[in-house]
Write a protein that holds these residues in place. Structure first.
Motif, short mmCIF file in Angstrom:
data_model
loop_
_atom_site.label_atom_id
_atom_site.label_comp_id
_atom_site.label_asym_id
_atom_site.label_seq_id
_atom_site.Cartn_x
_atom_site.Cartn_y
_atom_site.Cartn_z
N ILE A 179 10.15 -4.80 -7.13
CA ILE A 179 10.04 -5.69 -5.86
C ILE A 179 10.91 -4.91 -4.74
O ILE A 179 10.40 -5.04 -3.79
CB ILE A 179 11.11 -6.96 -6.21
N GLU A 180 11.72 -4.24 -5.31
CA GLU A 180 12.72 -3.61 -4.11
C GLU A 180 11.93 -2.43 -3.77
O GLU A 180 11.88 -2.21 -2.53
CB GLU A 180 13.94 -2.97 -4.79
N ALA A 181 11.09 -1.57 -4.44
CA ALA A 181 10.22 -0.65 -4.01
C ALA A 181 9.14 -1.12 -3.12
O ALA A 181 9.03 -0.42 -1.93
CB ALA A 181 9.63 0.29 -5.21
N THR A 182 8.57 -2.20 -3.32
CA THR A 182 7.64 -2.77 -2.62
C THR A 182 8.11 -3.22 -1.06
O THR A 182 7.48 -2.71 -0.27
CB THR A 182 7.13 -4.04 -3.22
N LEU A 183 9.38 -3.85 -1.05
CA LEU A 183 9.69 -4.29 0.21
C LEU A 183 10.25 -2.98 1.08
O LEU A 183 10.12 -2.76 2.08
CB LEU A 183 11.03 -5.04 0.04
N ASP A 184 10.63 -1.91 0.10
CA ASP A 184 11.23 -0.68 1.07
C ASP A 184 10.01 0.05 1.56
O ASP A 184 10.11 0.45 2.84
CB ASP A 184 11.91 0.41 0.11
N LEU A 185 9.08 0.14 0.84
CA LEU A 185 7.42 0.81 1.39
C LEU A 185 7.29 0.01 2.65
O LEU A 185 6.80 0.58 3.44
CB LEU A 185 6.57 0.95 0.11
N LEU A 186 7.04 -1.45 2.69
CA LEU A 186 6.60 -2.10 3.73
C LEU A 186 7.69 -2.05 4.86
O LEU A 186 7.02 -1.74 5.96
CB LEU A 186 6.49 -3.47 3.16
N ALA A 187 8.84 -2.12 4.78
CA ALA A 187 9.75 -1.90 5.77
C ALA A 187 9.65 -0.56 6.34
O ALA A 187 10.04 -0.26 7.58
CB ALA A 187 11.21 -2.11 5.35
N GLU A 188 9.33 0.48 5.66
CA GLU A 188 9.34 1.91 6.06
C GLU A 188 7.96 2.06 7.00
O GLU A 188 7.40 3.08 7.54
CB GLU A 188 9.26 2.95 5.07
N GLY A 189 6.96 0.99 7.00
CA GLY A 189 5.85 1.17 8.00
C GLY A 189 4.48 1.26 7.13
O GLY A 189 3.53 1.17 7.74
#
Lengths: 202, 202
Positions: free
Chosen positions: A27-37
Motif C-alpha cells: 500500500i505504501e509503495a503504491t501511494l509513494d509512486l503516485l505521490a512521486e507523479g
C-alpha cells in the motif's frame, strides 16, 4: 470492482505478521509512486512490487489486480469516516463539512488533484473514485434527510444540490487554497450557517 | 510579476504578422507541454522554443521570463471575463456562476488540476495563479455589494464566504465531475437560488 478483495474484509490466519507487513509495504509503495507523479496508467504491479520489496505473486495473492489495490490505497489516503453524533443537525453538518478534504496523509495533496483528469478519462477509474467518496456523501445525505423529517429543513430542497453547496467551498479551500482571505478553521460553521439561513433578508 | 509584458498591453509595430504568429505558437507550445504532463518546474524556455519552432531570443523579446509567459498562457486558457448586465442581481450571479470552470480550451481540464499541488508549493506560482482568478472573484464581489446596496441581500453577510458558496459547487462539478447525480446545466440557477433562500423553512 465486485471481485476485489479489500483490506478490511479479507480473512487472515493468525500469527502471520510478515504478511501484514507486506500488505502495508505494498500500500505504501503504491501511494509513494503516485505521490512521486506516476499516473494510474503508468503504475504497474511490477513497479509496486519492486518498490515494496516483494514478489508480484505476493501482490496477486492479496488483490485481484491493480484497480483493487488502488482502491485500498486511496481509501487509506482518505482516512476513517467521521461519525455524526445524531443530536443536532447543524452540528452534524459542521462535523461532516469539517472532515471534507481533511486527508490524514500528506501525500494526498500531491496525489488527488492530479488523479482527477486521469480518473475522468476512464469509466473504470471514475467508478473506483466514486466508490471511495460515495459513503461520505451518503452520511451527509442521511443527516439532511433527518433535518427534513424533524422539520428543521424545507422538505422541497434538492439533496444533491445542497450537498454540493456544503461540500464545494470546503473542498476548493482545502485542496486548491482557493481564497487566501478565508479562514479554513472557521469555514465549516460559516458554510453550514450560510446554507441554512440563505443570504436574502428574512 | 511587475516586470512582465502581457499580450494585451505590448505595443506591436504594424505589418508584422510573423511576430504575431510566433507569439501564438509560443503560447500554444507552452499549453501543449503542460497538457502533456510537464510540471511548471520542469517546463523550460528551451523546450518551449523547440516545440514552437522559434529561438529562445524570440521568447525573451516578448516575455521577461517563464513566469510571465506562463501567466499569459494560463490567462488564455481561462478565456474572456464574463460581463454581468447589471439589471438583476440574481441573473448576474447565475451568469458568473455559469462561467466558473467553463474553460474554453480542452487542455484546461488536463492542466489545471495537476497545477494545483505545484502552485501551492511555490509562493511565486501561488501569486501568479491568484492574479488570474482575482479579476473573476472581484466581478462577483461587486454584484454581491450591489445586492446589499439595493437591500436584496443581508448587509451582514460575509462576502468571501458567500463567494466560496457560489463558486465551490460549480467548480467541483465541472473540474472533478464530483457527483454524477447533478445536472451541470441546471446547477448555476440551483446554486444561486439555494444560496439566496437558504434551506431552513422561512
Amino acid at each position: 470492482m465486485s471481485d476485489m478483495t479489500s483490506t478490511a474484509d479479507a480473512p487472515r490466519s493468525p500469527g502471520r505478521p510478515r504478511s501484514l507487513r507486506a500488505d502495508e509495504a505494498i500500500i505504501e509503495a503504491t501511494l509513494d509512486l503516485l505521490a512521486e507523479g506516476s499516473t494510474i496508467e503508468a503504475l504497474s504491479i511490477e513497479a509496486i512490487a519492486a518498490r515494496a520489496g516483494v514478489g508480484k505473486a505476493t501482490i496477486y495473492r492479496r488483490w485481484a489486480g491493480k484497480d483493487a489495490l488502488l482502491l485500498d490505497a486511496l481509501r487509506r489516503l482518505k482516512g476513517i469516516l467521521p461519525q455524526p453524533e445524531g443530536h443536532s443537525v447543524r452540528d452534524d453538518l459542521v462535523l461532516l463539512v469539517g472532515a471534507i478534504g481533511k486527508n490524514v496523509d500528506p501525500r494526498a495533496s500531491k496525489i488527488m488533484p492530479c488523479l482527477v483528469p486521469e480518473v475522468n478519462r476512464s469509466p473504470d477509474h471514475f467508478r473506483l473514485y466514486q466508490n471511495i467518496i460515495a459513503p461520505r456523501r451518503q452520511l451527509m445525505r442521511e443527516v439532511l434527510r433527518r433535518g427534513i423529517d424533524e422539520g428543521l429543513l424545507r422538505p422541497d430542497i434538492d439533496l444533491e444540490v445542497t450537498m454540493a453547496l456544503l461540500t464545494g467551498p470546503m473542498l476548493i479551500q482545502r485542496v486548491l487554497q482557493w481564497n487566501p482571505e478565508l479562514d479554513e478553521r472557521a469555514l465549516p460553521e460559516q458554510v453550514v450557517d450560510a446554507v441554512l439561513e440563505g443570504i436574502r433578508p428574512r
